[in-house]
Design a protein around this motif. Structure first.
Motif, short mmCIF file in Angstrom:
data_model
loop_
_atom_site.label_atom_id
_atom_site.label_comp_id
_atom_site.label_asym_id
_atom_site.label_seq_id
_atom_site.Cartn_x
_atom_site.Cartn_y
_atom_site.Cartn_z
N GLY A 12 0.46 -1.41 -0.49
CA GLY A 12 0.12 -0.13 0.28
C GLY A 12 0.66 1.36 0.21
N SER A 14 1.34 4.08 2.39
CA SER A 14 1.27 4.36 3.29
C SER A 14 2.71 3.98 3.44
N VAL A 17 5.83 5.49 0.87
CA VAL A 17 5.69 6.61 0.80
C VAL A 17 6.34 6.81 2.56
N GLY A 119 -5.09 8.23 4.63
CA GLY A 119 -6.02 7.34 3.73
C GLY A 119 -7.44 7.19 4.10
N ASP A 121 -7.20 6.12 6.80
CA ASP A 121 -7.06 5.30 7.97
C ASP A 121 -7.86 6.61 9.40
N ASN A 171 2.58 13.82 -0.67
CA ASN A 171 3.15 12.33 -1.43
C ASN A 171 4.27 12.91 -2.51
N ASN A 200 -4.52 -2.21 -4.64
CA ASN A 200 -4.34 -3.77 -3.55
C ASN A 200 -5.40 -4.36 -3.81
N LYS A 205 -11.06 0.84 -4.78
CA LYS A 205 -10.67 0.84 -5.99
C LYS A 205 -11.65 0.55 -6.79
O1 GMT Z 1 -2.86 0.91 1.86
C1 GMT Z 1 -1.94 2.09 2.24
O2 GMT Z 1 -1.66 1.89 2.63
C2 GMT Z 1 -2.38 2.97 3.33
C3 GMT Z 1 -3.87 3.44 1.63
C4 GMT Z 1 -5.23 3.50 2.03
O3 GMT Z 1 -6.10 3.39 1.77
O4 GMT Z 1 -5.46 4.61 3.17
O5 GMT Z 1 -3.44 4.46 0.88
C5 GMT Z 1 -3.89 5.69 0.92
O6 GMT Z 1 -2.62 6.51 1.32
C6 GMT Z 1 -1.58 6.92 -0.03
C7 GMT Z 1 -0.05 7.39 0.74
O7 GMT Z 1 -0.90 8.42 1.38
C8 GMT Z 1 -2.21 7.61 -0.59
O8 GMT Z 1 -1.76 8.12 -1.78
C9 GMT Z 1 -3.61 6.78 -1.08
O9 GMT Z 1 -4.47 7.34 -1.62
C10 GMT Z 1 -4.63 6.68 -0.16
N1 GMT Z 1 -5.85 5.31 -0.23
C11 GMT Z 1 -6.91 6.17 -0.01
O10 GMT Z 1 -7.09 7.46 0.72
C12 GMT Z 1 -7.46 4.82 -0.58
#
Ligand code: GMT
Length: 370
Positions: A12, A14, A17, A119, A121, A171, A200, A205
């Protein structure tokens, strides 16, 4: 500075990043300790000044599930104590921010906690009543909180009714490597266009929308679809392609470390999510000069400019997305111009250097160094 970073080790955004921030900070001379259940995919090979710490929740017959949050808090306290950490940076609130606060308590308060909200979270699981009070507490008690988009900052304040400062730090992407294997020949024989989706495959999605857009596009122009990633909706997606007679035009690659190679030979990226706080996958596509068609939702309009880097349409409007795709792919000069614009935006507005500067400045601020 000596910095602990905790994140998920799945594919994912997060975790991506968090790992890339850690690598960038280490390259700047900071000592970084990464805490995660297993090695995050982007932490490949040996990186100087980064130490990985595996977090493992020991089982006990009394536990239905071993309490990962407690094990993470313990590991954070142990690493902070023995390596003299000054900052614990929690990426994704649940449970990393709560665990960091526990570690701070365990060490008598001498540790600063920075929480980055990513996100779901906040937008999905964080607002579930079974987690909300703890997420709210974590936001309130962290020494600093960041959100990856202005949308997420506002959504956090609205959902949790918190009025503390939340800094927006977006990001970032690094410029793509020049030398890549040319995968176009095996992805799209017969000079078809390559459409790509990376995620994922969670319900948020909307991977079925990706297929419905492709289904419409393929009737107008020769095209292939590359679906990168894995998750709960993959089986349904594969079955849909078979049932609708175009499985031979769709390639499900599963999880891939080297998304750069796929993006380097893509013509269009699709991200029709139900919600997306930022859309790192879209930004990575843009960095490779690939225009994006996405939902007009969440933080996506802060990343993709409608009509310049691609197109944004209402969630679920697969007809409009397919129309945009056909218009873009059918007009070579438009496709090239939008790809160039997307690349320019990604590598300037979302360049690594200035964004890592923001994190560094925030750490200095919470440590009272600035
Ligand atoms: O799966 C993850 O690691 C986190 C995921 C989520 O669902 O919270 O992705 C979020 O964090 C990313 C990195 O900052 C963002 O680019 C995604 O847009 C964000 N996903 C959502 O908001 C669905």
């Amino acid at each position: 500075m000596r910095i602990g970073i905790s994140c998920y080790s799945t594919f994912g955004g997060s975790g991506v990043v968090a790992t890339e921030v850690g690598k960038a900070l280490a390259a700047r001379g900071h000592e970084v300790h990464l805490l995660s259940p297993s090695v995050p995919p982007r932490l490949m090979g040996f990186e100087d000044r980064i130490t990985f710490h595996e977090v493992r929740a020991s089982p006990y017959p009394l536990f239905e599930d071993s309490p990962y949050s407690i094990a993470l808090g313990s590991k954070m306290a142990d690493v902070a104590d023995h390596h003299g950490l000054e900052i614990l940076h929690a990426h994704y609130a649940i449970p990393h921010a709560m665990a960091a606060l526990l570690a701070r308590m365990a060490l008598g308060g001498r540790l600063k906690v920075v929480t980055t909200l990513h996100g779901t979270d906040i937008t999905v699981v964080g607002s579930d009543p079974s987690y909300l009070p703890m997420v709210k507490m974590a936001i309130r008690e962290s020494d600093a909180v960041t959100a990856v988009s202005e949308f997420l900052r506002q959504e956090t304040q609205r959902t949790f009714q918190v009025d503390r400062p939340i800094e927006v730090i977006g990001n970032f992407v690094a410029p793509p490597l020049n030398e890549r294997p040319d995968c176009r020949a095996w992805l799209a024989p017969k000079a078809a266009f390559v459409l790509t989706h990376i995620s994922n495959f969670r319900p948020v999605k909307r991977v079925m929308d990706v297929l419905k857009v492709f289904e419409r596009v393929r009737t107008g122009i020769p095209a292939r679809l590359v679906m990168v990633g894995d998750g709960p909706d993959r089986l349904e997606a594969e079955a849909y392609c078979r049932d609708h007679g175009f499985a031979h035009e769709v390639r499900f690659t599963g999880k891939q470390l080297d998304i750069g190679t796929v993006l380097a030979c893509s013509d269009l990226f699709l991200l029709p999510s139900a919600t997306e706080s930022f859309g790192l996958a879209a930004l990575e596509a843009m960095g490779h000069g690939v225009p994006v068609i996405a939902s007009r939702v969440g933080g996506l309009p802060e990343v993709v400019r409608h009509g310049e880097d691609g197109f944004l349409e209402a969630v679920g409007d697969v007809d409009a997305m397919a129309k945009d795709a056909l218009g873009l792919l059918g007009d070579e000069s438009l496709r090239i111009a939008m790809g160039a614009s997307a690349r320019q935006r990604a590598l300037s507005t979302f360049a690594e250097g200035p964004i890592v500067d923001q994190y560094e400045a925030l750490y200095r601020h919470v440590l009272g160094m600035a």
